[in-house]
Design an enzyme around this catalytic site. Structure first.
Site, PDB file in Angstrom:
ATOM      1  N   ARG A 176       0.853  -1.181   0.000  1.00  0.00           N
ATOM      2  CA  ARG A 176       0.000   0.000   0.000  1.00  0.00           C
ATOM      3  C   ARG A 176       0.894   1.238   0.000  1.00  0.00           C
ATOM      4  O   ARG A 176       2.003   1.214   0.548  1.00  0.00           O
ATOM      5  CB  ARG A 176      -0.874   0.035   1.259  1.00  0.00           C
ATOM      6  N   HIS A 213      -1.461   0.769  -9.871  1.00  0.00           N
ATOM      7  CA  HIS A 213      -2.124  -0.238  -9.027  1.00  0.00           C
ATOM      8  C   HIS A 213      -2.636  -1.402  -9.888  1.00  0.00           C
ATOM      9  O   HIS A 213      -3.822  -1.752  -9.844  1.00  0.00           O
ATOM     10  CB  HIS A 213      -3.271   0.393  -8.228  1.00  0.00           C
TER      11      HIS A 213
HETATM   12  C1  GLV Z   1      -5.776  -4.727  -4.030  1.00  0.00           C
HETATM   13  O1  GLV Z   1      -5.109  -3.770  -3.797  1.00  0.00           O
HETATM   14  C2  GLV Z   1      -6.228  -5.675  -3.052  1.00  0.00           C
HETATM   15  O2  GLV Z   1      -6.117  -5.413  -1.854  1.00  0.00           O
HETATM   16  O3  GLV Z   1      -6.713  -6.741  -3.449  1.00  0.00           O
END
Ligand code: GLV
Length: 309
Positions: free
Chosen positions: A224, A272
């Protein structure tokens, strides 16, 4: 049984049609922010609004459409005893392993140099990779971290792993807890972060820890954005201690246009995408668990909300 789908997909039928097919015994609803309560037994969610828990007071469990549940645990009125179930792998770990391998090879085999040479029409062979010069350290040894560690160990990289608790993994040297973190970092040149975001792991990729890595370090963050202290990474790059970073997650997503990361050639940015939620595998897993829970059978993947993952 009533199932409520609560995620900001503009085409929720992409989810609800397969949910109905996989779980024909269920009545499936899509969250309507202005609608009435549906009396849902189960909710399938991604970063749901507070209103969900105000309105739906009959829930028996909530299923997260992702591996990381920090977004769900941050909802202030999440009922404390409501079982929260996270996605377990569901096709994510293989994607993560592939992404991390790609970023590692970019660095360890100097691929950027060959791209530059191609632009200049240069045929020049550099010395072969010495795997001993690229020890990898994987932070977090859940489904994803383990798969990453195993994949790189299979390619004969020297791999170690660090997690909050003890783990044992074939061909991977493991370290546990805060008092072994420094030793782990000191043995690591390529740091891969797959940790869950909790109060203990927030800001863990800070200047102090980055400085403990081996020189010429590479940082790969697929956890993250809040794990990384952005200014500290830039400082560690400016110090010359960190050579490059591959970042897939950010404190603010999309990464703001004026963020200094965009301007740094040492940083590779991806939006992401290191592991996408695969709809089929995800819904098969979640609907299977809903059916089992409804029939009073045990299910895996229930989060320890106190621990945060
Ligand atoms: C994506 O970031 C997840 O947590 O699956």
């Amino acid at each position: 049984m009533k199932v409520l789908f609560v995620a900001g997909d503009p085409k929720p039928e992409r989810w609800t049609v397969p949910i109905k097919a996989l779980l024909p015994e269920a009545e499936v609803h899509v969250w309507d922010p202005d609608g009435p309560a549906v009396g849902a037994d189960y909710a399938i969610v991604w970063q749901p609004p507070e209103k969900l828990f105000e309105r739906e007071t009959n829930l028996k469990a909530v299923f997260n459409l992702g591996a990381g549940i920090d977004g769900l645990l941050a909802v202030p009125n999440l009922p404390p005893h409501l079982p929260v179930v996270r996605l377990e792998d569901a096709g994510m770990s293989v994607q993560m392993a592939e992404y991390v391998l790609h970023q590692l090879v970019e660095a360890s085999r100097g691929m950027e140099t060959y791209r530059e040479q191609q632009r200049e029409g240069v045929w020049k062979i550099h010395r072969p990779i010495k795997r001993s010069e690229w020890p990898v350290g994987v932070m977090g040894l859940g489904h994803i971290g383990k798969r990453v560690a195993r994949t790189l160990a299979d390619l004969d990289y020297r791999v170690s792993g660090w997690a909050r608790s003890e783990h044992s993994l074939d061909r991977v040297t493991t370290y546990a807890g805060a008092n072994q973190l420094q030793e782990f970092l000191g043995a690591t040149r390529v740091l891969v972060n797959t940790l869950p975001l909790t109060d203990e792991t927030r800001d863990i990729l800070n200047h102090q820890h980055l400085s403990q890595l081996m020189p010429g370090a590479v940082v790969i963050n697929v956890g993250r954005g809040e794990h990384l202290v952005d200014e500290d990474l830039l400082r560690a790059i400016d110090d010359g201690h960190v050579a490059r970073a591959s970042l897939d997650v950010f404190r603010q997503e999309p990464l703001p246009a004026d963020h200094p990361f965009w301007q740094r050639p040492e940083i590779t940015i991806t939006p992401h995408i290191s592991a996408r939620t695969l709809r089929d595998a995800t819904l098969e897993q979640i609907t299977g668990k809903i059916r089992a829970h409804h029939n009073g059978q045990p299910i895996t993947g229930i989060v320890d909300t106190g621990r945060g993952y």
